[in-house]
Scaffold this active site. Structure first.
Site, mmCIF file in Angstrom:
data_model
loop_
_atom_site.group_PDB
_atom_site.id
_atom_site.type_symbol
_atom_site.label_atom_id
_atom_site.label_comp_id
_atom_site.label_asym_id
_atom_site.label_seq_id
_atom_site.Cartn_x
_atom_site.Cartn_y
_atom_site.Cartn_z
ATOM 1 N N ILE A 139 77.687 50.401 -6.741
ATOM 2 C CA ILE A 139 77.869 50.366 -5.200
ATOM 3 C C ILE A 139 77.734 49.000 -4.976
ATOM 4 C CG2 ILE A 139 77.125 52.645 -4.768
ATOM 5 C CD1 ILE A 139 74.704 51.206 -3.295
ATOM 6 N N ASP A 140 78.884 48.454 -3.936
ATOM 7 C CA ASP A 140 79.214 47.056 -3.698
ATOM 8 C C ASP A 140 77.732 46.495 -3.117
ATOM 9 O OD1 ASP A 140 81.816 47.568 -4.320
ATOM 10 O OD2 ASP A 140 82.195 48.014 -2.120
ATOM 11 N N LYS A 141 77.901 45.202 -3.331
ATOM 12 C CA LYS A 141 76.647 44.299 -2.795
ATOM 13 C C LYS A 141 76.123 44.534 -1.574
ATOM 14 C CE LYS A 141 75.769 39.530 -1.538
ATOM 15 N NZ LYS A 141 76.282 38.229 -1.509
ATOM 16 N N THR A 143 77.011 47.324 0.352
ATOM 17 C CA THR A 143 76.888 48.762 0.470
ATOM 18 C C THR A 143 75.399 49.049 0.336
ATOM 19 O OG1 THR A 143 78.977 49.183 -0.076
ATOM 20 C CG2 THR A 143 77.668 50.985 0.135
ATOM 21 N N ARG A 239 86.405 51.854 1.376
ATOM 22 C CA ARG A 239 86.906 50.720 2.258
ATOM 23 C C ARG A 239 88.500 50.506 2.241
ATOM 24 N NH1 ARG A 239 83.425 46.092 -0.518
ATOM 25 N NH2 ARG A 239 84.439 44.848 0.920
#
Length: 307
Positions: A139-141, A143, A239
């Protein structure tokens, strides 16, 4: 000893270049890493080494020989971890917002991998190479929320297969600008790397299939609290889909609105709230839930005051 990964393309993926397919289908693999493996003859179909411009077929069984992990090249760090579950096969972590999942240029320390190496004593799968031990999905930084990590190679192979078959259920919550006319529905738009900005993804007719199911949880003046379920797992999928639909996630530095009251909240308001998977050893179906973090509830509180 090197580990071997077997991949089986789906009907809609036939015709793609092998390097692009590997970068999307093999968890944690970059396109550069895929091309390096291809140049080394580590990617084969029926014993024949593939070149990077090979076009995959649905009937292919793609064999990828991955280098063994070298954990000594990473520094274990005693960093706080919010552990939702752990046994000898898997560990499920509720990742904090702002933490990078694995080391990469510009982020060689302070990552989730550094913390896991300290906590697990190096007992992590080696399939994804020396910089991504144990990492099955990311998962993104900015998030927050749940992700599962494999402690051994058998667990990694099993979980990767579940993800590839869409058997892992990943559910998110977010606050977006505006709202959908229908309270629930599906965004089905293909996603590919942006043609000019390599940090971004974009909706593209030639991209990989990307399906996001959404449900409206609450409506506020100018904003909506949403729930999402991923059918596929493309980079930045929620996103990108929300921005393409005209309802970007608030605070999103890549795809969000530049002028919005929540533009400077430190990153996208997106949380991986629920994760359902089958345990790779026992076969038990397991569901994990991560409550909304403080930054998210504070935003909801501000929205409540606007009603």
């Amino acid at each position: 000893m090197p580990e071997t990964l077997f991949l089986h393309p789906q009907a809609g993926e036939a015709g793609q270049r092998i390097d692009a397919y590997l970068a999307a289908a093999a968890p944690g693999m970059t396109r550069n890493a895929a091309q390096r493996l291809l140049s080394e003859g580590a990617v084969t179909v029926d014993g024949k080494a593939l070149k990077k411009n090979y076009k995959i077929a649905e009937a292919d069984e793609i064999r990828v020989v991955l280098p063994s992990v070298k954990l000594i090249d990473l520094t274990p760090e005693n960093l706080p971890l919010d552990i939702a579950y752990e046994d000898d096969w898997i560990i499920v972590v509720n990742k904090a917002r702002g933490m990078v999942v694995h080391p990469a240029p510009g982020n060689w320390s302070g990552t989730l991998v550094n913390a896991l190496m300290y906590h697990c004593g190096g007992r992590l799968s080696g399939i994804n190479g020396e910089l991504r031990p144990g990492i099955v999905h990311r998962i993104d930084k900015d998030t927050s929320g749940l992700l599962v990590v494999a402690k051994n190679d058998a667990a990694h192979q099993n979980l990767s297969g579940q993800i590839q078959r869409h058997d892992v259920r990943r559910e998110y919550e977010a606050v977006v600008i505006g709202g959908f006319r229908e309270p629930e529905g599906t965004v089905d738009l293909p996603i590919a790397r942006h043609q000019t900005d390599r940090k971004r993804m974009a909706v593209s007719p030639g991209g990989r299939e990307a399906v996001t199911h959404y449900q409206t949880l609450a409506v506020y003046p100018g904003y909506s609290h949403m729930a999402f379920r991923l059918e596929t797992g493309r980079t930045h999928q929620i996103r990108v889909h929300m921005a393409a639909s005209g309802h970007p996630v608030i605070g999103d530095p890549l795809y969000g609105a530049k002028k919005d009251r929540f533009s400077n909240i430190g990153g996208q308001c997106l949380h991986a709230a629920h994760l359902t998977l089958t345990h790779p050893e026992t076969g038990e179906q397991m569901r994990f839930d991560a409550p909304l973090p403080d930054y998210f509830t504070e935003i909801l509180g501000k929205l409540e005051k606007m009603t």
